[in-house]
Motif scaffolding. Structure first.
Motif, PDB file in Angstrom:
ATOM      1  N   SER A 234      18.039  20.695  39.163  1.00 36.77           N
ATOM      2  CA  SER A 234      17.031  20.737  38.099  1.00 36.77           C
ATOM      3  C   SER A 234      16.995  19.389  37.387  1.00 36.77           C
ATOM      4  CB  SER A 234      17.349  21.840  37.095  1.00 36.77           C
ATOM      5  OG  SER A 234      18.503  21.498  36.337  1.00 36.77           O
ATOM      6  N   GLN A 235      15.948  19.200  36.584  1.00 41.40           N
ATOM      7  CA  GLN A 235      15.798  17.943  35.830  1.00 41.40           C
ATOM      8  C   GLN A 235      15.559  18.241  34.350  1.00 41.40           C
ATOM      9  OE1 GLN A 235      12.408  16.552  38.053  1.00 41.40           O
ATOM     10  NE2 GLN A 235      13.655  15.425  39.543  1.00 41.40           N
ATOM     11  N   ASP A 236      16.138  19.344  33.872  1.00 44.19           N
ATOM     12  CA  ASP A 236      15.814  19.836  32.532  1.00 44.19           C
ATOM     13  C   ASP A 236      16.961  19.663  31.538  1.00 44.19           C
ATOM     14  OD1 ASP A 236      17.461  21.651  33.748  1.00 44.19           O
ATOM     15  OD2 ASP A 236      16.179  23.394  33.434  1.00 44.19           O
ATOM     16  N   SER A 237      17.724  18.574  31.683  1.00 43.22           N
ATOM     17  CA  SER A 237      18.854  18.372  30.768  1.00 43.22           C
ATOM     18  C   SER A 237      18.407  17.915  29.386  1.00 43.22           C
ATOM     19  CB  SER A 237      19.843  17.357  31.353  1.00 43.22           C
ATOM     20  OG  SER A 237      19.228  16.100  31.530  1.00 43.22           O
ATOM     21  N   GLU A 238      17.207  17.319  29.297  1.00 42.18           N
ATOM     22  CA  GLU A 238      16.679  16.904  27.992  1.00 42.18           C
ATOM     23  C   GLU A 238      16.073  18.124  27.308  1.00 42.18           C
ATOM     24  OE1 GLU A 238      14.254  13.390  28.058  1.00 42.18           O
ATOM     25  OE2 GLU A 238      15.323  12.575  29.777  1.00 42.18           O
ATOM     26  N   CYS A 239      16.903  18.813  26.541  1.00 43.35           N
ATOM     27  CA  CYS A 239      16.517  20.115  25.990  1.00 43.35           C
ATOM     28  C   CYS A 239      15.345  20.040  25.007  1.00 43.35           C
ATOM     29  CB  CYS A 239      17.714  20.767  25.293  1.00 43.35           C
ATOM     30  SG  CYS A 239      19.094  21.064  26.412  1.00 43.35           S
ATOM     31  N   ILE A 240      15.226  18.927  24.261  1.00 45.29           N
ATOM     32  CA  ILE A 240      14.199  18.845  23.214  1.00 45.29           C
ATOM     33  C   ILE A 240      12.821  18.630  23.815  1.00 45.29           C
ATOM     34  CG2 ILE A 240      13.426  17.575  21.179  1.00 45.29           C
ATOM     35  CD1 ILE A 240      16.354  16.914  20.617  1.00 45.29           C
ATOM     36  N   SER A 241      12.688  17.625  24.666  1.00 47.50           N
ATOM     37  CA  SER A 241      11.361  17.337  25.234  1.00 47.50           C
ATOM     38  C   SER A 241      11.487  16.768  26.646  1.00 47.50           C
ATOM     39  CB  SER A 241      10.605  16.348  24.345  1.00 47.50           C
ATOM     40  OG  SER A 241      11.381  15.168  24.172  1.00 47.50           O
ATOM     41  N   PRO A 242      11.770  17.632  27.631  1.00 50.16           N
ATOM     42  CA  PRO A 242      11.838  17.156  29.016  1.00 50.16           C
ATOM     43  C   PRO A 242      10.460  16.691  29.487  1.00 50.16           C
ATOM     44  CG  PRO A 242      11.924  19.548  28.937  1.00 50.16           C
ATOM     45  CD  PRO A 242      12.022  19.066  27.527  1.00 50.16           C
ATOM     46  N   PRO A 243      10.397  15.775  30.439  1.00 51.92           N
ATOM     47  CA  PRO A 243       9.117  15.318  30.977  1.00 51.92           C
ATOM     48  C   PRO A 243       8.274  16.492  31.475  1.00 51.92           C
ATOM     49  CG  PRO A 243      10.924  13.987  31.820  1.00 51.92           C
ATOM     50  CD  PRO A 243      11.543  15.125  31.084  1.00 51.92           C
ATOM     51  N   PRO A 244       6.950  16.392  31.413  1.00 46.02           N
ATOM     52  CA  PRO A 244       6.065  17.512  31.793  1.00 46.02           C
ATOM     53  C   PRO A 244       6.296  18.034  33.212  1.00 46.02           C
ATOM     54  CG  PRO A 244       4.813  15.740  30.755  1.00 46.02           C
ATOM     55  CD  PRO A 244       6.191  15.226  30.949  1.00 46.02           C
TER      56      PRO A 244
END
Length: 348
Positions: A234-244
């Motif tokens: 996955s690429q969703d480690s940026e919890c606040i605002s992951p890239p679209p």
């Protein structure tokens, strides 16, 4: 349904020792297929006949999981380790593991450690693989009595469980017992369905160390095209605002267009995208630079075959415990079911 996924994930089946996983799968799918066989390499091949009007297609899911192997045993019982498949040493530190005997049964448990952690010293740098050892509390002689020796497998001891949400689960071996589960459920779903495709379902061995199982078994099947059902990061480690466009757990199956060794077949990919839209199945599209799957072996079979990769994404891939979505798993089953009912006309 989740009970079967739990059973698959908790089975002990590292690369080169997949028999326990294969036994579970054989029991599950035997009533739903026309032929079932195990080749000399250990791959499980299931065949479900079509009407005779369609092509021969293979769906591949590998049974093996990443693991460790005992490299040497000190007199005090500390077991030095070698990796079986790609696993980062830092993810192993402090982990509870199961040490198997030569028959693949759990002989004892242990904890992965290194000298600084062992003695509560200051840790100035991340440990390397050669710094790590498994401490079982047993000395060399006691380990030998338990059947532990050089070559014994070591597997993380994380069990399947749902987290706070009944949709997000974690555990060991999501890569690729989730793929095995998806293919099993796909087979069951096809029980009373008439289909033109001549279907083969390959549960392969030794994917994690070189995709060897799929490579040899394709000569038995001789397919026209194929799909690898596997996992990706996955690429969703940026919890606040992951890239679209970030590949995110819970946002649907993932179609991989490119990895380190393959550009997947455009005709297959385009058709899967159309099917996802038609059936309103969420689908994520991924291009990546690392890793590969059994789809590469399909692509390179004989003079070359169309292939692609579909599966779920997970957090902490190639570590001792991953995190994934049950909705993504079920939506992958639906997408592949739609593909079988409405197969593409394959072009280059």
């Amino acid at each position: 349904m989740e009970h079967l996924l739990k059973t698959l994930m908790e089975a002990l089946g590292p690369s080169g020792s997949e028999v326990p996983v294969r036994t579970i799968i054989m029991k599950e799918i035997k009533p739903y297929v026309d032929e079932l066989s195990v080749d000399k390499f250990g791959n499980l091949i299931a065949h479900k006949k079509g009407t005779g009007k369609g092509e021969k297609v293979v769906f591949v899911a590998h049974m093996d999981e990443i693991a460790l192997m005992v490299k040497s045993v000190e007199d005090n019982g500390q077991m030095r380790i070698s990796t079986v498949g790609g696993i980062s040493p830092v993810t192993l530190v402090g982990q509870l593991v199961a040490v198997l005997d030569r028959n693949g049964k759990q002989a004892c448990e242990g904890v992965v450690s290194f000298p600084e952690l062992h003695e509560d010293l200051e840790i100035n740098m991340l440990p390397k693989l050669e710094d790590l050892y498994v401490d079982s509390g047993l000395d060399r002689r006691a380990l030998k009595r338990h059947g532990v020796e050089v070559g014994s497998y070591i597997i993380p001891s994380h069990h399947f469980r749902f987290l706070d949400s009944q949709k997000i689960f974690c555990g060991k071996a999501i890569d690729n017992r989730s793929g095995c589960y998806i293919v099993i459920e796909l087979i069951k779903k096809l029980k009373h369905i008439k289909h033109d495709l001549d279907l083969y379902f390959l549960f392969s061995v030794q994917e994690e160390i070189g995709m060897y199982g799929a490579q040899v078994s394709l000569y038995t099947i001789n397919p026209d095209w194929g799909v690898a059902v596997d996992t990706t990061s996955s690429q969703d480690s940026e919890c606040i605002s992951p890239p679209p466009d970030a590949i995110t757990v819970g946002k649907g199956p993932v179609l991989v267009l490119k990895d380190a060794e393959i550009i997947t077949n455009k005709c297959l990919d385009d058709h899967l995208i159309k099917l996802s839209k038609k059936h309103k199945i969420p689908l994520q599209i991924k291009v990546e630079e690392v890793g590969t799957t059994d789809a590469t072996r399909i692509m390179l079979y004989k003079k070359g075959l169309p292939s692609t990769v579909v599966g779920i994404c997970l957090r902490n891939i190639h570590s001792s415990v991953g995190i994934a979505s049950i909705d993504d798993v079920n939506n992958t089953v639906q997408l592949l079911f739609a593909l079988i009912k409405n197969p593409p006309k394959i072009g280059v």
